[in-house]
Design a protein around this motif. Structure first.
Motif, PDB file in Angstrom:
ATOM      1  N   VAL A   1      13.490   2.280  -3.113  1.00 40.03           N
ATOM      2  CA  VAL A   1      12.530   3.053  -3.915  1.00 40.03           C
ATOM      3  C   VAL A   1      12.166   4.377  -3.242  1.00 40.03           C
ATOM      4  O   VAL A   1      11.281   5.095  -3.703  1.00 40.03           O
ATOM      5  N   ALA A   2      12.855   4.709  -2.145  1.00 40.77           N
ATOM      6  CA  ALA A   2      12.535   5.924  -1.399  1.00 40.77           C
ATOM      7  C   ALA A   2      12.992   7.177  -2.155  1.00 40.77           C
ATOM      8  O   ALA A   2      13.966   7.162  -2.901  1.00 40.77           O
TER       9      ALA A   2
ATOM     10  N   ARG B   1      -0.070   7.801  -6.765  1.00 44.05           N
ATOM     11  CA  ARG B   1      -0.544   9.118  -6.338  1.00 44.05           C
ATOM     12  C   ARG B   1       0.585  10.117  -6.138  1.00 44.05           C
ATOM     13  O   ARG B   1       0.339  11.254  -5.737  1.00 44.05           O
ATOM     14  N   GLY B   2       1.811   9.668  -6.342  1.00 43.31           N
ATOM     15  CA  GLY B   2       2.941  10.579  -6.287  1.00 43.31           C
ATOM     16  C   GLY B   2       3.365  10.988  -4.898  1.00 43.31           C
ATOM     17  O   GLY B   2       4.075  11.991  -4.732  1.00 43.31           O
ATOM     18  N   ALA B   3       2.966  10.243  -3.860  1.00 46.07           N
ATOM     19  CA  ALA B   3       3.371  10.574  -2.493  1.00 46.07           C
ATOM     20  C   ALA B   3       4.878  10.412  -2.331  1.00 46.07           C
ATOM     21  O   ALA B   3       5.500   9.560  -2.962  1.00 46.07           O
ATOM     22  N   LYS B   4       5.468  11.224  -1.476  1.00 42.10           N
ATOM     23  CA  LYS B   4       6.899  11.142  -1.187  1.00 42.10           C
ATOM     24  C   LYS B   4       7.142  10.070  -0.122  1.00 42.10           C
ATOM     25  O   LYS B   4       6.341   9.899   0.803  1.00 42.10           O
ATOM     26  N   LEU B   5       8.257   9.368  -0.240  1.00 43.56           N
ATOM     27  CA  LEU B   5       8.624   8.322   0.713  1.00 43.56           C
ATOM     28  C   LEU B   5       9.994   8.630   1.299  1.00 43.56           C
ATOM     29  O   LEU B   5      10.980   8.761   0.575  1.00 43.56           O
ATOM     30  N   ILE B   6      10.030   8.744   2.628  1.00 42.11           N
ATOM     31  CA  ILE B   6      11.284   8.928   3.361  1.00 42.11           C
ATOM     32  C   ILE B   6      11.530   7.662   4.163  1.00 42.11           C
ATOM     33  O   ILE B   6      10.662   7.220   4.917  1.00 42.11           O
TER      34      ILE B   6
ATOM     35  N   LYS C   1       2.893   5.769  -3.419  1.00 43.73           N
ATOM     36  CA  LYS C   1       3.996   6.487  -4.062  1.00 43.73           C
ATOM     37  C   LYS C   1       3.879   6.424  -5.580  1.00 43.73           C
ATOM     38  O   LYS C   1       3.998   7.438  -6.277  1.00 43.73           O
ATOM     39  N   LYS C   2       3.590   5.236  -6.112  1.00 49.86           N
ATOM     40  CA  LYS C   2       3.574   5.029  -7.558  1.00 49.86           C
ATOM     41  C   LYS C   2       2.366   5.685  -8.220  1.00 49.86           C
ATOM     42  O   LYS C   2       2.494   6.357  -9.243  1.00 49.86           O
TER      43      LYS C   2
ATOM     44  N   PHE D   1       0.833  -1.207   0.000  1.00 48.19           N
ATOM     45  CA  PHE D   1       0.000   0.000   0.000  1.00 48.19           C
ATOM     46  C   PHE D   1       0.871   1.261   0.000  1.00 48.19           C
ATOM     47  O   PHE D   1       0.521   2.266  -0.621  1.00 48.19           O
ATOM     48  N   VAL D   2       1.997   1.202   0.716  1.00 49.19           N
ATOM     49  CA  VAL D   2       2.924   2.340   0.723  1.00 49.19           C
ATOM     50  C   VAL D   2       3.487   2.576  -0.671  1.00 49.19           C
ATOM     51  O   VAL D   2       3.502   3.711  -1.186  1.00 49.19           O
TER      52      VAL D   2
END
Length: 906
Positions: A433-434, A416-421, A413-414, A408-409
């Motif tokens: 992939v962060a 909806r374009g959310a940023k991942l830290i 990201k893929k 789901f994380v």
């Protein structure tokens, strides 16, 4: 604002639908049956098969309903001779190269192609190549793995498996190779499937509409129409995946499926959820009570074993007092089991010496979030991930410990374009992939987080309005973080200061940001401080109490949350009501008809020392295996051996059970009715998917029999009756009953029978502390208790791997899992391997001040230089022979994540 509705005709009838719907969705929503083969909602929506064609007025050709959007005034015909012939022709094309071997196919009765052929009356494709028999199956890239069988001859090229891998598993291990009639599903360059990023979650198998993809362990185990299906909950990690288990006529579980559209997993499973049920079929199951005489076990009757246990416990209680006895609940057991065992400890024995394995994973969460927010639980549901703009993952190898949540994380990201830290000492799969990856030195989490928060304070990125309205302690907090300038923090963490600053700005500037953490944060001698720092991060930015925000400690076992909720802890009754609180104590005394101790008991991490000192004389363990899960297990073994009496309830002869004086055979999770509470506070109903061994009993039932024999009657009609008692005594569970859970899980707090449950804790800044405000705590960085030196120059950290679970009692009895990863290994950086002249796959000795083990090496880019990783699932090379028993002074959790070691060639 309401959705715009447009006018549409279907088969001459007028309808209104929201703009943007596909024809397929529109038709199905009003009861029209449109056949599909390649389509899976949200997963595979390419219109490859042409089975869903419909007529649209004024369109020149038939339209594929799954990919064509409705428009205002559209007139649709769903059934006509032209449509029927087109669908039949498309179906015959799919059948043209498909063997008609349904009678020997494992998908017989569960094949969508077979069902469509029956529906359209097709016995043989008009396009079938004239040949006596299909060719022998060709060798494929799938043949070498133990999990999945692929038969290309049965493949109809629908792409559902490819799309499931890409859009559901978020891996992209497979794709379409070649073109035209030569097209085939394949791995890149036809390498073995295990040579890709495949995690063998089986999403491709579940998506396959035919028998082209089948789980290898279920081949030949029976057609689906001869299997009995039960919907229950996965018994591995705390995600709480809804799962359908299939039982054959021999009472063996042979297959698992994720339940589509069920929360929280929406049909997804990981490799253990897909294949890990096999352990319940094992012939190593305990089936008779055992009593040890002259160092050997003999079979006993239930009456004898219960009487023996009750007598021994009573003798010890009478001689030494009730606090000479310790009781262990388990996060592998149900809420009802854990409620019963803590009641047994408190009401029948008279001690608060009751704990469970949550002490070893999330005790610091209970202490830290309890102090900061007033509730020690995840704030937001898994489904809320999609609403986050920034996802901050720290100390969590999520793709291996909670694979479905990781999907789901990655999806957020893929798509909806959310940023991942990602902040982690190991370069995990998620780190790769962060958007921002911070590889900090183990044990420096407080310094890192304080450095980030100093950036936020200095740059005016804190949410002052939220802080003033909903928190206290901010001024003292600022005094502490002001000392953590980026130069200092960079030195402590070994991270470039520009990266720390970037992460701080991205998180603080987000509209919605959510935090995930697991044992990389909690399993430290400063675990509580780590959790308090995470709470500070959310509070000073106001990223809590709203959709897409919050703090989510991911629970490692199926019922970590629930075992704690049920009061299987030394200082609280069910619902975290303090044993030292006279009002709470009086309530439980009245309900249980006994006087209760007001003295908090010992945590399990102090049981060993208490036994060696003579203060603890007996332990009653329900489903726990401390000789694999505790740190420094040589010391723990000495403590258990010093006991006068040890009773164990188990499904297998575990390492701890081998030392017991009496063993009770218990039912496994997939044989129980009861509830688990998952990582998002969702209370879910388990249903027995198979019959337990004939002479085994339910855990709560065994505990009740011992209590009753000791003179304190505990009689329950069933697990539902226990949950009704939980509801009567626990405000957060007051509206939770089995009859309500039949329709789906409920998230606590659920205060009444009419309440729908609570999705988001602290909504709008409503914190559960006495004054309604959250506490921002000043937290100073403290070094780990044991750091590398000249004698032990390398830092050891431990954890889990994808293919095994906890102490290995279950997963190592699953043939495919143990075949795939049969032994332990030490993960070491290329630089360290070169310095030590160690080759990949070589056997080495890893030693700490507490012991040594021999393991194979895996040279990897995951650990940073100077750090090695070992999992704790393997009794032959147990990492917990090495780990440090230094405890967090508040939560009493051990420091599993930091120990000084040395590595030697053998």
């Amino acid at each position: 604002m309401s959705e715009k509705l447009i006018n549409t005709k279907i088969d001459g009838k007028d309808y209104q639908f929201p703009m943007g719907m596909t024809i397929l969705d529109a038709c199905e929503s009003v009861g029209y049956d449109i056949p599909t083969l390649c389509y899976l909602a949200g997963i595979a929506e390419e219109g490859a098969c042409g089975m869903c064609v419909v007529e649209v007025k004024k369109a020149r050709t038939l339209q594929r309903a799954c990919v064509t959007r409705i428009t205002d005034g559209m007139e649709i015909t769903t059934d006509s001779s032209a449509i029927h012939e087109a669908r039949k022709t498309n179906l015959e094309l799919a059948l043209a190269h498909h063997p008609l071997d349904c009678m020997t196919c494992d998908a017989d009765g569960d094949c969508e192609l077979q069902e469509l052929a029956y529906r359209f009356g097709i016995k043989k494709s008009e396009f079938l190549v004239d040949r006596e028999a299909f060719e022998s199956p060709k060798e494929t890239s799938w043949d070498t793995n133990p999990f999945i069988q692929f038969d290309p001859q049965k493949c109809v090229l629908c792409r559902r498996c490819v799309d499931a891998c890409e859009n559901q598993a978020l891996v992209e291990a497979i794709g379409m190779a070649m073109r035209g009639s030569e097209s085939v599903v394949s791995t890149p360059f036809n390498v073995p499937l295990e040579g890709t990023d495949c995690q063998f979650c089986g999403a491709c198998v579940q998506a396959c509409p035919v028998g082209a993809l089948v789980e290898k362990p279920r081949i030949g185990k029976g057609k689906i129409f001869n299997l009995e299906k039960t919907d229950t909950v996965c018994a591995y990690c705390g995600t709480g995946c809804d799962i359908s288990l299939y039982k054959d006529k021999k009472n063996n579980l042979v297959m698992a499926r994720g339940i589509v559209d069920a929360m929280p997993n929406k049909g997804r499973l990981c490799v253990k959820g897909r294949y890990g049920h096999e352990y319940v079929n094992s012939n190593e199951r305990l089936t008779k009570p055992l009593i040890k005489e002259n160092g050997k076990f003999r079979e006993a009757t239930w009456e004898e074993a219960i009487a023996y246990t009750a007598t021994r416990l009573q003798e010890i209680k009478d001689k030494y007092g009730p606090d000479a006895i310790g009781v262990l609940g388990s996060s592998r057991c149900t809420n009802e089991d854990n409620f019963a065992v803590q009641k047994f400890a408190r009401a029948a024995i008279g001690t608060n010496n009751v704990d469970n394995c949550a002490r070893l994973c999330h005790a610091s969460t209970i202490a830290g979030l309890g102090k900061a927010l007033g509730a020690a639980a995840a704030t937001n549901p898994v489904e809320d991930i999609k609403n986050a703009d920034v996802m901050f993952v720290i100390g969590s190898n999520m793709t291996e410990t909670h694979p479905v949540i990781a999907q789901f994380v990655k999806e957020n990201k893929k798509k909806r374009g959310a940023k991942l830290i990602v902040c982690d000492p190991r370069k995990t799969d998620l780190a790769k992939v962060a958007d921002i990856y911070i590889q900090h030195f183990p044990g420096t989490d407080v310094a890192l987080l304080n450095g980030m928060m100093k950036v936020m304070v200095d740059k005016g990125l804190v949410n002052k309005e939220f802080i003033e309205a909903h928190t206290e302690g901010y001024e003292e907090f600022v005094k502490v973080v002001s000392k953590y300038d980026l130069d200092r923090v960079s030195t402590l963490t070994r991270v470039d200061k520009a990266l720390i600053e970037e992460a701080a700005i991205v998180y603080a500037s987000a509209l919605n940001a959510t935090i995930f953490y697991t044992m990389g944060i909690t399993q430290h001698s400063v675990g509580t401080d780590n959790v308090l720092s995470i709470a500070n991060l959310a509070l000073v930015t106001g990223h809590i109490g709203r959709e897409g925000n919050g703090i989510n400690p991911l629970r490692g076992q199926a019922n970590v949350q629930g075992s704690c909720d049920m009061g299987a802890l030394p200082d609280v009754y069910p619902g975290y009501q303090k044993v030292a609180d006279p009002t709470a104590r009086e309530k439980f005394e009245k309900a249980w008809g006994v006087r209760l101790s007001d003295k908090p008991g010992l945590p399990v991490t102090e049981f060993g020392d208490a036994a060696l000192s003579g203060h603890l004389k007996a332990i009653y363990s329900m489903g726990e295996n401390p000789l694999m899960t505790e740190p420094d297990i040589t010391h723990v073994r000495k403590g258990l051996e010093a006991l006068e009496f040890l009773a164990v309830q188990e499904i297998f002869l575990s390492e701890t059970a081998e030392l017991a004086d009496v063993i009770f055979p218990s039912a496994a999770a997939y044989e129980k009715e009861g509830t688990f509470t998952n990582t998002e506070r969702r209370v879910q109903l388990l249903r027995p998917a198979r019959e337990k061994p004939e002479d085994a009993k339910l855990d709560w039932e065994i505990v009740s029999l011992v209590a009753t024999k000791m003179g304190y009657p505990m009689t329950y009609r069933n697990a539902a009756a226990i949950m009704d008692e939980v509801a009567s005594l626990t405000p957060s569970y007051a509206g939770i009953h089995h009859w309500r859970l039949e329709k789906g899980g409920l998230q606590w707090p659920c205060p009444t029978d009419e309440h729908a449950g609570t999705k988001i804790l602290h909504y709008g800044g409503d914190f559960k502390r006495p004054n309604g405000k959250a506490l921002i705590s000043p937290v100073e960085y403290i070094e780990a208790k044991e750091l590398p030196d000249s004698k032990y120059p390398i830092l050891l950290t431990t954890g889990r791997i994808l293919y095994h679970f906890h102490s290995g009692q279950e997963s190592r009895r699953v043939k495919v899992l143990d075949t795939f990863v049969p032994r332990n290994y030490v993960e070491i950086s290329k630089e360290d391997a070169e310095e030590l002249h160690i080759e990949h796959g070589e056997t080495v000795r890893v030693s700490t001040r507490r012991g040594s083990i021999e393991v194979e090496t895996r040279i990897s880019d995951k650990p940073m230089k100077g750090v090695v990783f070992i999992s704790f699932h393997f009794r032959e090379a147990s990492a917990n022979l090495l780990t440090n028993a230094a405890l967090d002074p508040v939560s009493k959790i051990p420091e599993f994540k930091v120990a000084a070691c040395k590595i030697e060639k053998i």
